[in-house]
Design an enzyme around this catalytic site. Structure first.
Site, PDB file in Angstrom:
ATOM      1  N   LYS A 116      25.477  47.333  -7.977  1.00  0.00           N
ATOM      2  CA  LYS A 116      24.084  47.240  -8.614  1.00  0.00           C
ATOM      3  C   LYS A 116      24.064  46.584  -9.946  1.00  0.00           C
ATOM      4  CE  LYS A 116      22.571  50.834  -5.373  1.00  0.00           C
ATOM      5  NZ  LYS A 116      23.925  51.172  -4.862  1.00  0.00           N
ATOM      6  N   LYS A 139      15.749  42.273  -7.354  1.00  0.00           N
ATOM      7  CA  LYS A 139      16.580  41.141  -7.903  1.00  0.00           C
ATOM      8  C   LYS A 139      16.946  40.320  -6.907  1.00  0.00           C
ATOM      9  CE  LYS A 139      18.201  43.758 -12.031  1.00  0.00           C
ATOM     10  NZ  LYS A 139      17.213  44.704 -11.732  1.00  0.00           N
ATOM     11  N   ALA A 162      23.354  52.647   1.191  1.00  0.00           N
ATOM     12  CA  ALA A 162      22.819  52.539   0.123  1.00  0.00           C
ATOM     13  C   ALA A 162      24.113  52.181  -0.754  1.00  0.00           C
ATOM     14  CB  ALA A 162      22.494  53.939  -0.596  1.00  0.00           C
ATOM     15  N   ASP A 207      31.444  57.803   0.644  1.00  0.00           N
ATOM     16  CA  ASP A 207      31.356  57.063  -0.211  1.00  0.00           C
ATOM     17  C   ASP A 207      33.048  56.673  -0.477  1.00  0.00           C
ATOM     18  OD1 ASP A 207      29.331  56.722  -2.992  1.00  0.00           O
ATOM     19  OD2 ASP A 207      31.490  55.994  -3.412  1.00  0.00           O
ATOM     20  N   SER A 259      17.814  47.881  -0.884  1.00  0.00           N
ATOM     21  CA  SER A 259      18.073  46.685  -1.701  1.00  0.00           C
ATOM     22  C   SER A 259      17.400  46.683  -3.075  1.00  0.00           C
ATOM     23  CB  SER A 259      17.520  45.452  -0.929  1.00  0.00           C
ATOM     24  OG  SER A 259      17.792  44.185  -1.363  1.00  0.00           O
ATOM     25  N   TYR A 275      31.890  65.705  -6.850  1.00  0.00           N
ATOM     26  CA  TYR A 275      30.857  66.207  -7.414  1.00  0.00           C
ATOM     27  C   TYR A 275      29.637  66.277  -6.545  1.00  0.00           C
ATOM     28  CZ  TYR A 275      33.275  65.078 -11.647  1.00  0.00           C
ATOM     29  OH  TYR A 275      34.210  64.805 -12.770  1.00  0.00           O
TER      30      TYR A 275
END
Length: 174
Positions: A105, A147, A101, A51, A144, A59
């Site tokens: 979003k 949308k 992922a 990330d 995905s 966390y």
């Protein structure tokens, strides 16, 4: 969804992931963290969670501290927009499975910052898919959104472009 629910075979999933090296991008987000949680149940040899967000990543590391201590989970700072950084990860870990992922979003925010949606959702997905193909990853899964089906906003359109690229790459490679 107006269709019968998909029935997953947990035995098949376990047979696929057990003993493998897995990468989850966006592992500090809600979807990525759940993918990490689910994958760790199936005892991969190593799960690397990537990330770009330092505080949420810390966390996540704390949430899975026991797995870190057992050398089954490792967190890394990496931006899916940075192909050189990603290449070093692929070279170091030789991933069998990639769950992508990492994405922006939130529709209203992406309407205000469309260039960021393109850089992360499109370029980041291009990087992940190309590297997965180049490094002969056994399975690449891009998360995905509904949308992207008939996109009416920047976020949906950016995810649809990424889907189309991944789909075309799937047909060109084995």
């Amino acid at each position: 969804l107006n269709r019968p629910p998909i029935q997953l075979s947990l035995d098949d999933i376990e047979a696929s992931i057990k003993g493998k090296t897995v990468l989850v991008t966006g592992c500090a987000g809600s979807i990525g963290k759940e993918i990490v949680r689910q994958c760790l149940r199936f005892e991969p040899r190593l799960l690397v969670g990537a990330d770009v967000a330092e505080t949420p990543l810390s966390y996540t590391a704390r949430a899975f501290q026991e797995c870190i201590e057992k050398k089954r989970f490792k967190t890394v700072i990496a931006d899916v927009r940075d192909e050189d950084r990603l290449r070093r990860l692929f070279e170091a870990y030789h991933f069998d499975y990639v769950f992508h992922a990492a994405a922006y979003k939130h529709v209203p925010i992406m309407e205000d910052f469309p260039e960021e949606a393109i850089k992360t959702n499109v370029l980041g997905s291009f990087n992940m898919a190309r590297l997965s193909s180049q490094f002969k990853v056994e399975k690449f899964v891009m998360i995905s959104t509904d949308k992207a089906v008939n996109p009416s906003n920047v976020m949906g359109a950016s995810k649809r472009i990424a889907e189309l690229f991944v789909h075309s790459l799937n047909h060109r490679s084995s």
